[in-house]
Design a protein around this motif. Structure first.
Motif, PDB file in Angstrom:
ATOM      1  N   SER A 104      15.090  88.139  15.810  1.00  0.00           N
ATOM      2  CA  SER A 104      15.558  89.007  16.442  1.00  0.00           C
ATOM      3  C   SER A 104      15.186  90.498  15.881  1.00  0.00           C
ATOM      4  CB  SER A 104      17.270  89.244  16.323  1.00  0.00           C
ATOM      5  OG  SER A 104      17.772  89.221  15.063  1.00  0.00           O
ATOM      6  N   ARG A 160      19.482  91.694  12.713  1.00  0.00           N
ATOM      7  CA  ARG A 160      19.333  90.656  12.107  1.00  0.00           C
ATOM      8  C   ARG A 160      20.545  90.459  11.012  1.00  0.00           C
ATOM      9  NH1 ARG A 160      13.159  91.161  10.256  1.00  0.00           N
ATOM     10  NH2 ARG A 160      12.229  90.383  12.499  1.00  0.00           N
ATOM     11  N   THR A 182      16.796  89.066   4.283  1.00  0.00           N
ATOM     12  CA  THR A 182      17.060  88.091   5.489  1.00  0.00           C
ATOM     13  C   THR A 182      16.053  86.961   5.563  1.00  0.00           C
ATOM     14  OG1 THR A 182      17.910  87.830   7.488  1.00  0.00           O
ATOM     15  CG2 THR A 182      16.140  89.439   7.156  1.00  0.00           C
ATOM     16  N   ASP A 184      16.052  85.567   8.772  1.00  0.00           N
ATOM     17  CA  ASP A 184      16.253  85.528  10.281  1.00  0.00           C
ATOM     18  C   ASP A 184      15.213  86.284  10.631  1.00  0.00           C
ATOM     19  OD1 ASP A 184      16.817  85.703  12.758  1.00  0.00           O
ATOM     20  OD2 ASP A 184      18.408  86.904  12.351  1.00  0.00           O
ATOM     21  N   ARG A 185      14.136  85.848  11.269  1.00  0.00           N
ATOM     22  CA  ARG A 185      13.004  86.299  11.910  1.00  0.00           C
ATOM     23  C   ARG A 185      13.056  86.370  13.595  1.00  0.00           C
ATOM     24  NH1 ARG A 185      11.246  84.198   7.094  1.00  0.00           N
ATOM     25  NH2 ARG A 185      10.123  85.843   5.905  1.00  0.00           N
TER      26      ARG A 185
END
Length: 396
Positions: A62, A67, A57, A59-60
């Motif tokens: 959450s 994520r 991912t 996405d950092r």
């Protein structure tokens, strides 16, 4: 006018083609320039993690479990994973087992056409240091137990190899080599019945070879050194029998085989009582094979010159297996020395059951290896060979 329009149109088309040609390589490169990733995952004990997933991912923002993961690649039974078709970028790569994240690498740059190796070794010091005291305790206990299991498996593998070699040596007559192997094996694992029985087989073979050599040299096979060899074999068989009986799952077959061999060792020592008891125990352990064990008892006693015991054992064998021809031959041979001469007629009088045993042998094996001898004996003591046996069986 038409010519002017043609020029304008041609110029426009040419310009569009040029722009498209310049743009095309960049578009193609962006579409085909994906990345690949592969690697291996070890658990905290240093063993391959044989299940789970590796997820990627960018996405950092959450928590790890919340994520959205763009890519998921399964970990196989060997602890390996691989994946392709990944858009270039800087990824967080996370190892999951079920819904739980157990390790990660938060800075994995993947450029176009990369094939990057990203391994996870959870036995590394910094990973173990972050475990709770209870988790570290469980890990150490597991590693200790696993080391013990691996050592035991290694020992079993070596002992199996030695057992196979010892049996081959015994079969080939290399008794000293077999004895040495099994003495080492029983020292390494003294609670394994099969090893003691294999040792007994090698010792019994060595004793038989020594007895045969003594007879060839015209010396008695009752020499103390030979008797000691039979005694060593008997002791090994008894050890194997006792260990098998004391095990969680005693083997009936192991018990029967060991008792049968013990009977041979005792019989060749001249210990008729213990030999008979051993064969009786073999028959009780495996009733379906009782006829074979009683036959072996009869043969052992006959070869040892104990004719009364041989005849009694033959009767036991016949009672449970009346179709084994050689049992009747042994019975006849054990009885014939008791033949007497009638002082009035000077005819040979065979003991009760002797002629019947010989005749039964011929009935079951008219062309058997002892048929000619049996016919000669019957004729020699004035007995008529029954006509149904005399001609033998016709070959079809």
């Amino acid at each position: 006018m038409k010519r002017t329009e043609w020029k304008v149109g041609g110029t426009l088309v040419a310009c569009l083609l040029t722009i498209f040609a310049l743009a095309l390589p960049a578009n193609v490169k962006a579409q085909s320039g994906t990345a690949s990733i592969h690697g291996h995952v070890n658990n905290p004990a240093g063993q391959a993690l044989n299940s789970g997933d590796v997820k990627l991912t960018t996405d950092r923002t959450s928590q790890t479990n919340d994520r959205k993961y763009a890519y998921t690649f399964a970990i196989d039974a060997n602890g390996d994973y691989k994946g392709s078709g990944i858009a270039p970028g800087n990824y967080v790569v996370v190892v999951f087992q079920g819904a739980k994240s157990i390790d990660f690498n938060d800075n994995v740059n993947l450029a176009a056409n990369d094939d990057k190796v990203v391994n996870f070794d959870m036995s590394r010091a910094e990973y173990v240091a972050k475990m709770t005291p209870e988790e570290r305790k469980q890990l150490e206990e597991y590693k200790k137990k696993n080391a013990e299991v691996m050592a035991a498996n290694s020992q079993i593998k070596n002992l199996n190899a030695e057992l196979i070699q010892a049996r081959a040596d015994t079969k080939a007559g290399n008794f000293d080599e077999a004895i040495k192997l099994m003495q080492n094996a029983t020292t390494a694992k003294p609670d394994e019945p099969i090893l003691w029985i294999a040792l007994g087989d090698a010792q019994l073979g060595s004793a038989d070879a020594a007895a045969k050599a003594a007879r060839a040299a015209g010396t008695p096979s009752t020499d103390p050194s030979i008797q000691q060899k039979y005694g060593d074999a008997a002791a090994s068989y008894k050890k194997g029998i006792d260990l098998n009986a004391a095990s969680k799952k005693p083997s009936v077959e192991t018990a029967a085989v060991a008792y049968n061999q013990l009977g041979q060792a005792y019989g060749k020592q001249g210990d008729a009582k213990n030999a008979s008891d051993a064969y009786e125990s073999a028959a009780k352990a495996q009733p379906a094979s009782a006829g074979m064990y009683y036959y072996n008892e009869a043969a052992t006693f006959y070869n040892a010159g104990k004719l009364d015991e041989a005849a009694a054992a033959a009767d036991k064998a016949i009672a449970v297996d009346p179709n084994r021809a050689d049992t009747y031959f042994i019975k006849g041979q054990a009885l014939i020395p008791k033949a007497t001469v009638d002082p009035k007629t000077q005819k040979i009088v065979p003991p009760p059951g002797c002629v019947e045993a010989y005749q039964k042998y011929l009935a079951l094996a008219p062309d058997g290896p002892h048929a000619a001898d049996v016919k000669g004996i019957l004729q020699g003591i004035g007995q008529t060979i029954e006509s149904s046996y005399k001609a033998g069986r016709k070959k079809k």
